[in-house]
Scaffold this active site. Structure first.
Site: not given
Length: 308
Positions: A156-159, A218
């Site tokens: 769930d890396y988002e950056h 998501q």
């Protein structure tokens, strides 16, 4: 050629034709794709939620996803693949993992890597090199998995401070190694509809999609007020992006974004189920659901457990 050879040739041709027909992609009927998988993120908000607080229907496959393990230290500095536990480990400890799994044979426990922030700072994917990050990640995560008796991982890396190909290689090699070593039995990814995010996850999917068991898309990342028909369209778009993947439907407990349970989420799920496309449901998150008595968790699991 004798006349006796002709029946034999006919038989060979018929067998060949039947084999071609059976192995032709157009003739294979896709197996029903509905699943009774329910997944829930837990522990990111430190609201003292416990596994035992969450209702567990015995007729679903249930995954808790601890949130998060992050390759940062307590001073909010990146650590190049050396992961630390940043979930509520007081309430969600190794002994509590063992306890909930012992009480419910249908429960597995995974954990998620990355997340949005760490101590208020964006949790960036920032490897020094592919080889060093993978080596550190395999070592540190194997230790956490064995300490907590975990079954799988979620990404769930988002950056990102690395390009999509570097992300794909690092995560792809990590999942490959953990699976080959028998440390995990499943892996998932948790993208959302953002150009930078999608470019990284789609690169990973292109190279290593066959190793990724579930796509925790998501859908609550879309605007609040999403309609049922919009949700179905979003679902079909992302199913096309992650072609061949088990894309799960999802909602956020507080109803702040996306299609909420109060506004038609379960109607959309019923429609997907009727089309044999409901691969499961996941929720963000138990920490917030606790305040409203986990009513939507019960409803989700009832829907999944009921044959269509």
């Amino acid at each position: 050629m004798s006349n006796m050879a002709l029946p034999k040739l006919k038989l060979i041709f018929t067998l060949f034709f039947l084999q071609t027909l059976l192995t032709s992609p157009t003739s294979i009927q896709a197996a029903p794709a509905n699943s009774n998988l329910f997944r829930e993120y837990i522990g990111a908000k430190f609201k003292n939620v416990k596994f035992s607080d969450v209702p567990i229907n015995p007729n679903v496959e249930f995954h808790f996803i601890l949130s998060f393990a992050i390759d940062y230290d307590t001073s909010s500095s990146p650590t190049n693949g050396n992961f630390n536990v940043f979930w509520d480990s007081d309430n969600l400890s190794p002994s509590q993992v063992s306890s909930i799994k012992n009480q419910h044979s249908n429960v597995k426990v995974a954990f998620s890597l990355g997340g949005d922030t760490v101590n208020g700072v964006p949790a960036e994917f920032k490897p020094s090199s592919i080889d060093s990050w993978v080596s550190n990640a395999v070592s540190s995560l194997t230790s956490i998995i064995q300490q907590y008796n975990l079954d799988g991982i979620d990404i769930d890396y988002e950056h990102f401070s690395a390009d999509p190909d570097t992300f794909a290689e690092c995560i792809g090699r990590l999942i490959t190694t953990l699976k080959n070593n028998g440390v995990i039995s499943f892996a998932s990814i948790a993208p959302f509809d953002d150009d930078q995010v999608q470019s990284h996850y789609l690169a990973l999917w292109k190279s290593y999609g066959d190793l990724i068991d579930y796509v925790n898309f998501q859908f609550y990342g879309y605007d609040q007020g999403t309609t049922v028909s919009q949700f179905i369209n979003y679902f079909k778009t992302q199913s096309s992006n992650y072609n061949g993947g088990k894309v799960l439907a999802s909602f956020i407990s507080d109803g702040s974004r996306g299609l909420s349970p109060e506004n038609g989420f379960f109607t959309a799920c019923d429609r997907l189920k009727s089309e044999q496309q409901l691969h499961g449901i996941f929720v963000w998150s138990a920490d917030d659901s606790k305040e409203i008595g986990f009513r939507y968790e019960e409803q989700s699991q009832n829907l999944l457990a009921t044959p269509h």
